[in-house]
Design a protein around this motif. Structure first.
Motif, PDB file in Angstrom:
ATOM      1  N   HIS A 109       0.831  -1.204   0.000  1.00 35.98           N
ATOM      2  CA  HIS A 109       0.000   0.000   0.000  1.00 35.98           C
ATOM      3  C   HIS A 109       0.870   1.260   0.000  1.00 35.98           C
ATOM      4  O   HIS A 109       0.555   2.237  -0.688  1.00 35.98           O
ATOM      5  N   PHE A 110       1.951   1.238   0.756  1.00 36.58           N
ATOM      6  CA  PHE A 110       2.889   2.363   0.752  1.00 36.58           C
ATOM      7  C   PHE A 110       3.497   2.536  -0.636  1.00 36.58           C
ATOM      8  O   PHE A 110       3.612   3.660  -1.154  1.00 36.58           O
ATOM      9  N   SER A 111       3.880   1.421  -1.250  1.00 37.49           N
ATOM     10  CA  SER A 111       4.487   1.464  -2.582  1.00 37.49           C
ATOM     11  C   SER A 111       3.513   1.978  -3.628  1.00 37.49           C
ATOM     12  O   SER A 111       3.913   2.666  -4.568  1.00 37.49           O
ATOM     13  N   PHE A 112       2.234   1.634  -3.470  1.00 42.83           N
ATOM     14  CA  PHE A 112       1.217   2.141  -4.399  1.00 42.83           C
ATOM     15  C   PHE A 112       1.249   3.661  -4.440  1.00 42.83           C
ATOM     16  O   PHE A 112       1.260   4.269  -5.513  1.00 42.83           O
ATOM     17  N   GLY A 113       1.282   4.279  -3.272  1.00 41.75           N
ATOM     18  CA  GLY A 113       1.343   5.732  -3.226  1.00 41.75           C
ATOM     19  C   GLY A 113       2.657   6.270  -3.760  1.00 41.75           C
ATOM     20  O   GLY A 113       2.694   7.305  -4.443  1.00 41.75           O
ATOM     21  N   ASP A 175      -6.780  -7.105  12.406  1.00 39.27           N
ATOM     22  CA  ASP A 175      -6.660  -5.679  12.703  1.00 39.27           C
ATOM     23  C   ASP A 175      -7.924  -4.950  12.226  1.00 39.27           C
ATOM     24  O   ASP A 175      -8.163  -4.831  11.024  1.00 39.27           O
ATOM     25  N   VAL A 176      -8.709  -4.431  13.169  1.00 44.15           N
ATOM     26  CA  VAL A 176      -9.958  -3.757  12.796  1.00 44.15           C
ATOM     27  C   VAL A 176      -9.692  -2.415  12.108  1.00 44.15           C
ATOM     28  O   VAL A 176     -10.593  -1.873  11.452  1.00 44.15           O
ATOM     29  N   TRP A 177      -8.493  -1.886  12.246  1.00 46.24           N
ATOM     30  CA  TRP A 177      -8.132  -0.603  11.618  1.00 46.24           C
ATOM     31  C   TRP A 177      -7.290  -0.817  10.361  1.00 46.24           C
ATOM     32  O   TRP A 177      -6.605   0.101   9.912  1.00 46.24           O
ATOM     33  N   ASP A 178      -7.348  -2.010   9.810  1.00 46.43           N
ATOM     34  CA  ASP A 178      -6.502  -2.348   8.660  1.00 46.43           C
ATOM     35  C   ASP A 178      -6.725  -1.402   7.478  1.00 46.43           C
ATOM     36  O   ASP A 178      -5.764  -0.913   6.879  1.00 46.43           O
ATOM     37  N   ALA A 179      -7.985  -1.133   7.145  1.00 45.55           N
ATOM     38  CA  ALA A 179      -8.283  -0.278   5.990  1.00 45.55           C
ATOM     39  C   ALA A 179      -7.734   1.125   6.184  1.00 45.55           C
ATOM     40  O   ALA A 179      -7.142   1.720   5.268  1.00 45.55           O
ATOM     41  N   MET A 183      -4.765   2.951   3.883  1.00 40.86           N
ATOM     42  CA  MET A 183      -4.955   4.233   3.203  1.00 40.86           C
ATOM     43  C   MET A 183      -3.958   5.271   3.690  1.00 40.86           C
ATOM     44  O   MET A 183      -3.463   6.091   2.908  1.00 40.86           O
ATOM     45  N   ALA A 184      -3.642   5.227   4.979  1.00 42.64           N
ATOM     46  CA  ALA A 184      -2.673   6.165   5.531  1.00 42.64           C
ATOM     47  C   ALA A 184      -1.291   5.951   4.926  1.00 42.64           C
ATOM     48  O   ALA A 184      -0.575   6.910   4.607  1.00 42.64           O
ATOM     49  N   LEU A 185      -0.915   4.696   4.720  1.00 43.68           N
ATOM     50  CA  LEU A 185       0.388   4.399   4.127  1.00 43.68           C
ATOM     51  C   LEU A 185       0.444   4.819   2.659  1.00 43.68           C
ATOM     52  O   LEU A 185       1.475   5.318   2.189  1.00 43.68           O
TER      53      LEU A 185
END
Length: 209
Positions: A109-113, A175-179, A183-185
């Motif tokens: 996800h970090f790499s996507f950004g 992890d309930v905060w996974d999404a 998105m933050a990454l």
């Protein structure tokens, strides 16, 4: 970047795809993950004819495709990157960061950004905005929108399929905060890339070459 190098890159990606598809560990989940591989492949293969993408844009999409293919093999949650690190370098990543969670999905996800900003900038260029800053900002917004839409897709998946299948695909690992973290990454990665663009893209029509 010449067509020859682009073709070679695509050929290498196809080889990795074939190798990682041999004797699949999670056949159903891996096949589902490769929907994304197909969409990324359409972009890369289409560019062989159009030759529209700059070197940075093409390499960014190709790199993201590669790490996605690897993630699909192990449905993200079980990519043995720590074992690879210990075997190759002797460095225990999990012990260093004092974690047991598999963070490969976070890396993707970090790499996507980080690596998809160049192609977004090229797409926004078609709008012919006069401001360099506005062009880069619009590309940055595209990343956030894409990240959000993917998380919404994962949420819809939990409604359609069984909870176990959804959890395997989404890689939440409890992890309930996974999404939100994903998105933050993506936001952090795209912000770093956008700041780089603002610092170094000045008189070249906003484009990474």
């Amino acid at each position: 970047m010449t067509i020859k190098y682009k073709l070679t890159t695509i050929f290498c990606l196809i080889c990795v795809l074939v190798i990682t598809s041999i004797d699949p560990i999670y056949p159903t989940e891996q096949s589902l993950q490769h929907i994304g591989t197909f969409l990324l492949g359409v972009i890369l293969i289409s560019d062989l004819r159009m030759n529209f993408l700059s070197t940075a844009s093409f390499c960014g999409v190709a790199f993201f495709t590669l790490i996605h293919i690897i993630g699909a093999r192990y449905i993200y949650s079980f990519v043995p990157y720590n074992e690879w690190s210990i075997s190759i370098t002797g460095f225990d990543i999990n012990a260093f960061f004092e974690t047991r969670r598999n963070h490969y999905d976070r890396f993707v996800h970090f790499s996507f950004g980080l690596v998809m900003i160049p192609i977004c900038i090229q797409i926004v260029e078609l709008m012919k905005l006069r401001s360099r800053n506005a062009t880069i900002f619009m590309a940055w917004l595209m990343i956030q929108t894409g990240s959000m839409m993917y998380e919404l897709f994962e949420w819809l998946l939990t409604i359609i399929v069984s909870s176990e299948a959804a959890n395997n695909y989404n890689g939440q690992q409890g992890d309930v905060w996974d999404a939100q973290k994903d998105m933050a990454l993506a936001l952090v990665g795209s912000t770093l890339s956008a700041l780089f663009a603002l610092a170094f893209i000045k008189n070249r029509k906003y484009r990474f070459k």
